[in-house]
Design a protein around this motif. Structure first.
Motif, PDB file in Angstrom:
ATOM      1  N   GLN A 109     -39.762  16.904  40.839  1.00  0.00           N
ATOM      2  CA  GLN A 109     -39.578  17.280  42.241  1.00  0.00           C
ATOM      3  C   GLN A 109     -38.491  16.450  42.915  1.00  0.00           C
ATOM      4  O   GLN A 109     -37.778  16.943  43.790  1.00  0.00           O
ATOM      5  CB  GLN A 109     -40.892  17.146  43.014  1.00  0.00           C
ATOM      6  CG  GLN A 109     -41.773  18.369  42.914  1.00  0.00           C
ATOM      7  CD  GLN A 109     -42.515  18.670  44.211  1.00  0.00           C
ATOM      8  OE1 GLN A 109     -41.939  18.655  45.292  1.00  0.00           O
ATOM      9  NE2 GLN A 109     -43.801  18.942  44.081  1.00  0.00           N
ATOM     10  N   THR A 110     -38.368  15.176  42.530  1.00  0.00           N
ATOM     11  CA  THR A 110     -37.283  14.377  43.119  1.00  0.00           C
ATOM     12  C   THR A 110     -35.933  14.964  42.727  1.00  0.00           C
ATOM     13  O   THR A 110     -35.009  15.023  43.546  1.00  0.00           O
ATOM     14  CB  THR A 110     -37.347  12.899  42.696  1.00  0.00           C
ATOM     15  OG1 THR A 110     -37.046  12.762  41.313  1.00  0.00           O
ATOM     16  CG2 THR A 110     -38.711  12.287  42.995  1.00  0.00           C
ATOM     17  N   SER A 111     -35.819  15.420  41.483  1.00  0.00           N
ATOM     18  CA  SER A 111     -34.553  16.010  41.046  1.00  0.00           C
ATOM     19  C   SER A 111     -34.282  17.298  41.821  1.00  0.00           C
ATOM     20  O   SER A 111     -33.144  17.561  42.228  1.00  0.00           O
ATOM     21  CB  SER A 111     -34.575  16.280  39.540  1.00  0.00           C
ATOM     22  OG  SER A 111     -35.445  17.336  39.200  1.00  0.00           O
ATOM     23  N   LEU A 112     -35.335  18.095  42.056  1.00  0.00           N
ATOM     24  CA  LEU A 112     -35.162  19.324  42.832  1.00  0.00           C
ATOM     25  C   LEU A 112     -34.656  19.004  44.232  1.00  0.00           C
ATOM     26  O   LEU A 112     -33.759  19.666  44.753  1.00  0.00           O
ATOM     27  CB  LEU A 112     -36.494  20.079  42.908  1.00  0.00           C
ATOM     28  CG  LEU A 112     -36.495  21.357  43.766  1.00  0.00           C
ATOM     29  CD1 LEU A 112     -35.526  22.386  43.195  1.00  0.00           C
ATOM     30  CD2 LEU A 112     -37.913  21.937  43.854  1.00  0.00           C
ATOM     31  N   GLY A 113     -35.209  17.950  44.837  1.00  0.00           N
ATOM     32  CA  GLY A 113     -34.792  17.557  46.180  1.00  0.00           C
ATOM     33  C   GLY A 113     -33.320  17.221  46.247  1.00  0.00           C
ATOM     34  O   GLY A 113     -32.614  17.632  47.190  1.00  0.00           O
ATOM     35  N   TYR A 114     -32.822  16.508  45.248  1.00  0.00           N
ATOM     36  CA  TYR A 114     -31.410  16.111  45.284  1.00  0.00           C
ATOM     37  C   TYR A 114     -30.472  17.217  44.801  1.00  0.00           C
ATOM     38  O   TYR A 114     -29.270  17.158  45.060  1.00  0.00           O
ATOM     39  CB  TYR A 114     -31.216  14.811  44.501  1.00  0.00           C
ATOM     40  CG  TYR A 114     -31.835  13.649  45.248  1.00  0.00           C
ATOM     41  CD1 TYR A 114     -31.349  13.273  46.498  1.00  0.00           C
ATOM     42  CD2 TYR A 114     -32.925  12.958  44.740  1.00  0.00           C
ATOM     43  CE1 TYR A 114     -31.925  12.229  47.208  1.00  0.00           C
ATOM     44  CE2 TYR A 114     -33.513  11.906  45.441  1.00  0.00           C
ATOM     45  CZ  TYR A 114     -33.003  11.553  46.677  1.00  0.00           C
ATOM     46  OH  TYR A 114     -33.574  10.525  47.388  1.00  0.00           O
ATOM     47  N   PHE A 115     -31.021  18.234  44.109  1.00  0.00           N
ATOM     48  CA  PHE A 115     -30.224  19.428  43.843  1.00  0.00           C
ATOM     49  C   PHE A 115     -30.081  20.267  45.117  1.00  0.00           C
ATOM     50  O   PHE A 115     -29.033  20.877  45.368  1.00  0.00           O
ATOM     51  CB  PHE A 115     -30.870  20.290  42.746  1.00  0.00           C
ATOM     52  CG  PHE A 115     -30.527  19.868  41.347  1.00  0.00           C
ATOM     53  CD1 PHE A 115     -29.209  19.806  40.920  1.00  0.00           C
ATOM     54  CD2 PHE A 115     -31.521  19.549  40.432  1.00  0.00           C
ATOM     55  CE1 PHE A 115     -28.887  19.416  39.623  1.00  0.00           C
ATOM     56  CE2 PHE A 115     -31.215  19.163  39.141  1.00  0.00           C
ATOM     57  CZ  PHE A 115     -29.896  19.101  38.729  1.00  0.00           C
ATOM     58  N   ILE A 116     -31.148  20.299  45.927  1.00  0.00           N
ATOM     59  CA  ILE A 116     -31.128  21.063  47.173  1.00  0.00           C
ATOM     60  C   ILE A 116     -30.233  20.401  48.212  1.00  0.00           C
ATOM     61  O   ILE A 116     -29.610  21.069  49.037  1.00  0.00           O
ATOM     62  CB  ILE A 116     -32.568  21.205  47.732  1.00  0.00           C
ATOM     63  CG1 ILE A 116     -33.419  22.072  46.808  1.00  0.00           C
ATOM     64  CG2 ILE A 116     -32.562  21.792  49.146  1.00  0.00           C
ATOM     65  CD1 ILE A 116     -34.888  22.101  47.193  1.00  0.00           C
ATOM     66  N   ASN A 117     -30.138  19.067  48.175  1.00  0.00           N
ATOM     67  CA  ASN A 117     -29.486  18.301  49.231  1.00  0.00           C
ATOM     68  C   ASN A 117     -28.074  18.780  49.613  1.00  0.00           C
ATOM     69  O   ASN A 117     -27.767  18.926  50.804  1.00  0.00           O
ATOM     70  CB  ASN A 117     -29.465  16.827  48.846  1.00  0.00           C
ATOM     71  CG  ASN A 117     -28.825  15.965  49.900  1.00  0.00           C
ATOM     72  OD1 ASN A 117     -27.757  15.419  49.698  1.00  0.00           O
ATOM     73  ND2 ASN A 117     -29.462  15.847  51.064  1.00  0.00           N
ATOM     74  N   PRO A 118     -27.163  19.050  48.641  1.00  0.00           N
ATOM     75  CA  PRO A 118     -25.814  19.494  49.043  1.00  0.00           C
ATOM     76  C   PRO A 118     -25.840  20.784  49.852  1.00  0.00           C
ATOM     77  O   PRO A 118     -25.049  20.970  50.775  1.00  0.00           O
ATOM     78  CB  PRO A 118     -25.093  19.690  47.700  1.00  0.00           C
ATOM     79  CG  PRO A 118     -25.841  18.833  46.736  1.00  0.00           C
ATOM     80  CD  PRO A 118     -27.263  18.881  47.178  1.00  0.00           C
ATOM     81  N   LEU A 119     -26.769  21.690  49.506  1.00  0.00           N
ATOM     82  CA  LEU A 119     -26.861  22.950  50.225  1.00  0.00           C
ATOM     83  C   LEU A 119     -27.463  22.746  51.605  1.00  0.00           C
ATOM     84  O   LEU A 119     -27.070  23.398  52.575  1.00  0.00           O
ATOM     85  CB  LEU A 119     -27.692  23.945  49.412  1.00  0.00           C
ATOM     86  CG  LEU A 119     -27.088  24.272  48.034  1.00  0.00           C
ATOM     87  CD1 LEU A 119     -28.098  25.010  47.169  1.00  0.00           C
ATOM     88  CD2 LEU A 119     -25.829  25.098  48.190  1.00  0.00           C
ATOM     89  N   LEU A 120     -28.409  21.813  51.711  1.00  0.00           N
ATOM     90  CA  LEU A 120     -28.971  21.495  53.019  1.00  0.00           C
ATOM     91  C   LEU A 120     -27.899  20.871  53.917  1.00  0.00           C
ATOM     92  O   LEU A 120     -27.873  21.114  55.131  1.00  0.00           O
ATOM     93  CB  LEU A 120     -30.151  20.534  52.870  1.00  0.00           C
ATOM     94  CG  LEU A 120     -30.820  20.097  54.176  1.00  0.00           C
ATOM     95  CD1 LEU A 120     -31.458  21.287  54.876  1.00  0.00           C
ATOM     96  CD2 LEU A 120     -31.873  19.031  53.917  1.00  0.00           C
ATOM     97  N   ASN A 121     -27.004  20.090  53.321  1.00  0.00           N
ATOM     98  CA  ASN A 121     -25.907  19.502  54.092  1.00  0.00           C
ATOM     99  C   ASN A 121     -25.047  20.584  54.751  1.00  0.00           C
ATOM    100  O   ASN A 121     -24.559  20.405  55.874  1.00  0.00           O
ATOM    101  CB  ASN A 121     -25.023  18.624  53.195  1.00  0.00           C
ATOM    102  CG  ASN A 121     -25.714  17.331  52.806  1.00  0.00           C
ATOM    103  OD1 ASN A 121     -26.666  16.899  53.448  1.00  0.00           O
ATOM    104  ND2 ASN A 121     -25.244  16.716  51.742  1.00  0.00           N
ATOM    105  N   VAL A 122     -24.869  21.690  54.040  1.00  0.00           N
ATOM    106  CA  VAL A 122     -24.102  22.800  54.593  1.00  0.00           C
ATOM    107  C   VAL A 122     -24.798  23.345  55.841  1.00  0.00           C
ATOM    108  O   VAL A 122     -24.169  23.589  56.872  1.00  0.00           O
ATOM    109  CB  VAL A 122     -23.946  23.923  53.539  1.00  0.00           C
ATOM    110  CG1 VAL A 122     -23.281  25.152  54.155  1.00  0.00           C
ATOM    111  CG2 VAL A 122     -23.124  23.427  52.350  1.00  0.00           C
TER     112      VAL A 122
END
Length: 309
Positions: A109-122
């Motif tokens: 789940q931590t890896s999923l969070g940091y995969f999502i992060n760049p898109l959340l930044n958008v």
């Protein structure tokens, strides 16, 4: 002259890649392994030690780099200090969730969070900085949201660890983006603002006999002290890499960290990863591919038309 300039630029780029790779290697593998080694200590205590020792390490770097004046300016500038206080709170929340997740068997789940992060930044850029989304970025965000919904729909609950990590780090990045302060100085201020709370908590648990630190286990003591190093060092390396590389290159390399966390969780610690997880991660990866291609195209210089004759 041109050859020397090209060689200098190539050397700068190679150094930037090495700095960035070192930072993402630590975030992806070394840092979670480090926290696993101190998993007998409660997450809140690890966080407090991380803050205290990271603050001491950052102060040492400020001293070596003779940046005391910049540090004092940041500590006495009211609006900057207020924003850095907010960013300090956000990164403390992010660290606490991350430490707990790593030591509770939620590396996937931590890896999923940091995969999502760049898109959340958008999305945060659109909401708070009035940035405009390209059609490709809109598609990427929708596909990523679908991946999260797949996990939520099949497991019966939202992947809150991943979302909390992505949101806290995304908001942290947003605040730091609008604070005009150098990375090391900003990190030092954040650590110093959190240190009184961390020291107070460590003193309280020590008085109540609840602290395993400095009770004769030298290995544990050293590992806790080194949390300061493993916190500050990748941040410094990341800043050094970002100064030498294109933003698009950093954007590509940053996926190494969650990839390492995913591999570590599944291969080394046997965390569950079924076909539903594969489907959800696949959607996230498709979204990242769309986003990355779009970012690379927008970052590429437009070729000048050849002049006639």
């Amino acid at each position: 002259m041109e050859t020397g300039s090209a060689a200098s630029e190539a050397h700068r780029t190679r150094a930037g890649v090495l700095y960035a790779l070192a930072a993402f290697f630590m975030w992806g593998l070394a840092v979670p392994l480090h926290f696993k080694l101190v998993s007998a200590v409660p997450a809140l205590q690890i966080l407090a030690h991380r803050i205290v020792w990271a603050s001491a390490f950052a102060l040492g770097l400020i001293l070596i780099g003779r940046q005391w004046r910049k540090l004092v300016e940041a500590l006495t500038f009211g609006s900057q200090l207020l924003l850095l206080g907010l960013s300090a709170g956000l990164i403390a929340v992010n660290w606490l969730i991350y430490i707990w997740a790593v030591n509770s068997g939620h590396l996937v789940q931590t890896s999923l969070g940091y995969f999502i992060n760049p898109l959340l930044n958008v999305v945060l850029g659109v909401l708070f900085l009035r940035e405009r989304l390209s059609p490709a970025q809109i598609v990427a965000c929708l596909v990523a949201a679908l991946g999260v919904l797949v996990l939520a729909g099949t497991s019966g609950e939202m992947p809150w660890v991943a979302l909390a990590l992505a949101c806290s780090f995304g908001c942290y990045g947003l605040v730091r983006k609008i604070v005009p302060v150098a990375p090391l100085v900003g990190f030092c201020v954040e650590s110093l603002l959190l240190t009184p709370l961390a020291l107070g908590y460590l003193a309280w648990i020590a008085l109540n006999g609840q602290s395993p630190a400095f009770q004769g286990d030298r290995r544990l003591d050293v590992l806790l002290i080194l949390t300061g190093l493993s916190t500050a060092l990748p941040l410094i390396w990341f800043a050094a890499g970002a100064q030498r590389l294109k933003l698009s290159t950093i954007g590509l390399l940053q996926y190494l960290a969650p990839s390492g966390q995913l591999a570590l969780g599944v291969l080394a610690y046997g965390e569950a990863f079924g076909w539903i997880d594969a489907l959800a991660f696949g959607l996230i990866w498709i979204a990242l591919a769309i986003y990355t291609v779009s970012a690379l195209r927008s970052a590429s210089p437009v070729p000048k038309p050849a002049s006639a004759g």
